[in-house]
Design a protein around this motif. Structure first.
Motif, PDB file in Angstrom:
ATOM      1  N   TRP A   1      -2.784   6.148  13.330  1.00  0.00           N
ATOM      2  CA  TRP A   1      -4.191   6.434  13.591  1.00  0.00           C
ATOM      3  C   TRP A   1      -4.237   7.791  14.292  1.00  0.00           C
ATOM      4  O   TRP A   1      -3.609   7.969  15.323  1.00  0.00           O
TER       5      TRP A   1
ATOM      6  N   HIS B   1      -3.017  14.400   8.665  1.00  0.00           N
ATOM      7  CA  HIS B   1      -3.779  13.495   7.810  1.00  0.00           C
ATOM      8  C   HIS B   1      -4.706  14.277   6.876  1.00  0.00           C
ATOM      9  O   HIS B   1      -4.809  13.960   5.693  1.00  0.00           O
TER      10      HIS B   1
ATOM     11  N   GLU C   1       2.581   3.602   9.879  1.00  0.00           N
ATOM     12  CA  GLU C   1       1.175   3.296  10.091  1.00  0.00           C
ATOM     13  C   GLU C   1       0.701   4.155  11.257  1.00  0.00           C
ATOM     14  O   GLU C   1       1.279   4.094  12.344  1.00  0.00           O
TER      15      GLU C   1
ATOM     16  N   THR D   1      -8.882   6.922  17.273  1.00  0.00           N
ATOM     17  CA  THR D   1      -9.091   5.501  17.504  1.00  0.00           C
ATOM     18  C   THR D   1      -9.746   5.303  18.874  1.00  0.00           C
ATOM     19  O   THR D   1      -9.995   6.272  19.590  1.00  0.00           O
TER      20      THR D   1
ATOM     21  N   PRO E   1     -10.289  11.998   7.426  1.00  0.00           N
ATOM     22  CA  PRO E   1      -9.274  10.945   7.544  1.00  0.00           C
ATOM     23  C   PRO E   1      -8.926  10.639   8.995  1.00  0.00           C
ATOM     24  O   PRO E   1      -8.881  11.529   9.833  1.00  0.00           O
TER      25      PRO E   1
ATOM     26  N   ARG F   1       0.861  -1.188   0.000  1.00  0.00           N
ATOM     27  CA  ARG F   1       0.000   0.000   0.000  1.00  0.00           C
ATOM     28  C   ARG F   1       0.891   1.230   0.000  1.00  0.00           C
ATOM     29  O   ARG F   1       1.748   1.371   0.858  1.00  0.00           O
TER      30      ARG F   1
ATOM     31  N   GLU G   1      -2.103   4.264   1.873  1.00  0.00           N
ATOM     32  CA  GLU G   1      -3.486   3.861   2.161  1.00  0.00           C
ATOM     33  C   GLU G   1      -4.019   4.817   3.210  1.00  0.00           C
ATOM     34  O   GLU G   1      -3.309   5.174   4.146  1.00  0.00           O
ATOM     35  N   MET G   2      -5.255   5.258   3.028  1.00  0.00           N
ATOM     36  CA  MET G   2      -5.915   6.095   4.028  1.00  0.00           C
ATOM     37  C   MET G   2      -7.310   5.557   4.255  1.00  0.00           C
ATOM     38  O   MET G   2      -7.931   5.019   3.340  1.00  0.00           O
ATOM     39  N   CYS G   3      -7.800   5.709   5.489  1.00  0.00           N
ATOM     40  CA  CYS G   3      -9.183   5.405   5.808  1.00  0.00           C
ATOM     41  C   CYS G   3      -9.850   6.707   6.236  1.00  0.00           C
ATOM     42  O   CYS G   3      -9.236   7.546   6.896  1.00  0.00           O
ATOM     43  N   PHE G   4     -11.115   6.844   5.838  1.00  0.00           N
ATOM     44  CA  PHE G   4     -11.884   8.052   6.108  1.00  0.00           C
ATOM     45  C   PHE G   4     -13.209   7.683   6.755  1.00  0.00           C
ATOM     46  O   PHE G   4     -13.785   6.643   6.460  1.00  0.00           O
ATOM     47  N   GLU G   5     -13.703   8.572   7.598  1.00  0.00           N
ATOM     48  CA  GLU G   5     -15.047   8.458   8.145  1.00  0.00           C
ATOM     49  C   GLU G   5     -15.928   9.410   7.349  1.00  0.00           C
ATOM     50  O   GLU G   5     -15.536  10.548   7.065  1.00  0.00           O
TER      51      GLU G   5
ATOM     52  N   TYR H   1      -6.779   7.426   9.445  1.00  0.00           N
ATOM     53  CA  TYR H   1      -5.763   6.364   9.368  1.00  0.00           C
ATOM     54  C   TYR H   1      -4.899   6.603   8.140  1.00  0.00           C
ATOM     55  O   TYR H   1      -5.400   6.971   7.073  1.00  0.00           O
TER      56      TYR H   1
END
Length: 80
Positions: A33, A52, A31, A36, A20, A2, A5-9, A22
């Motif tokens: 957060w 982020h 890596e 969390t 964002p 990756r 890689e990002m995670c979003f709400e 993560y």
């Protein structure tokens, strides 16, 4: 791998938006957060969260300049 890689709400206050929380980049071994839950408690790392958000804006702009948004839109248009 990756990269990144990002995670979003998905939020809906005022208008829909992505927030964002993560970030992961295997190439540089990071890596993170910025929000969390640890041991039942919400944890928010404000400075990291701002980083982020800034990275997500830059990444979005770079992808747009590289034509990814246009390519996606063309794939969604039905062809006769």
């Amino acid at each position: 791998m990756r990269d990144p890689e990002m995670c979003f709400e998905l939020g809906s206050a005022d208008e829909p938006h992505l927030d964002p929380f993560y970030f992961r980049n295997d190439y540089i071994g990071v890596e993170q957060w910025s929000r969390t839950i640890e041991r039942g408690h919400n944890v928010h790392l404000s400075r990291l969260h701002e980083q982020h958000k800034q990275f997500a804006k830059e990444w979005d702009n770079n992808l747009r300049l590289q034509g990814f948004a246009g390519a996606f839109e063309r794939q969604q248009t039905p062809r006769a």
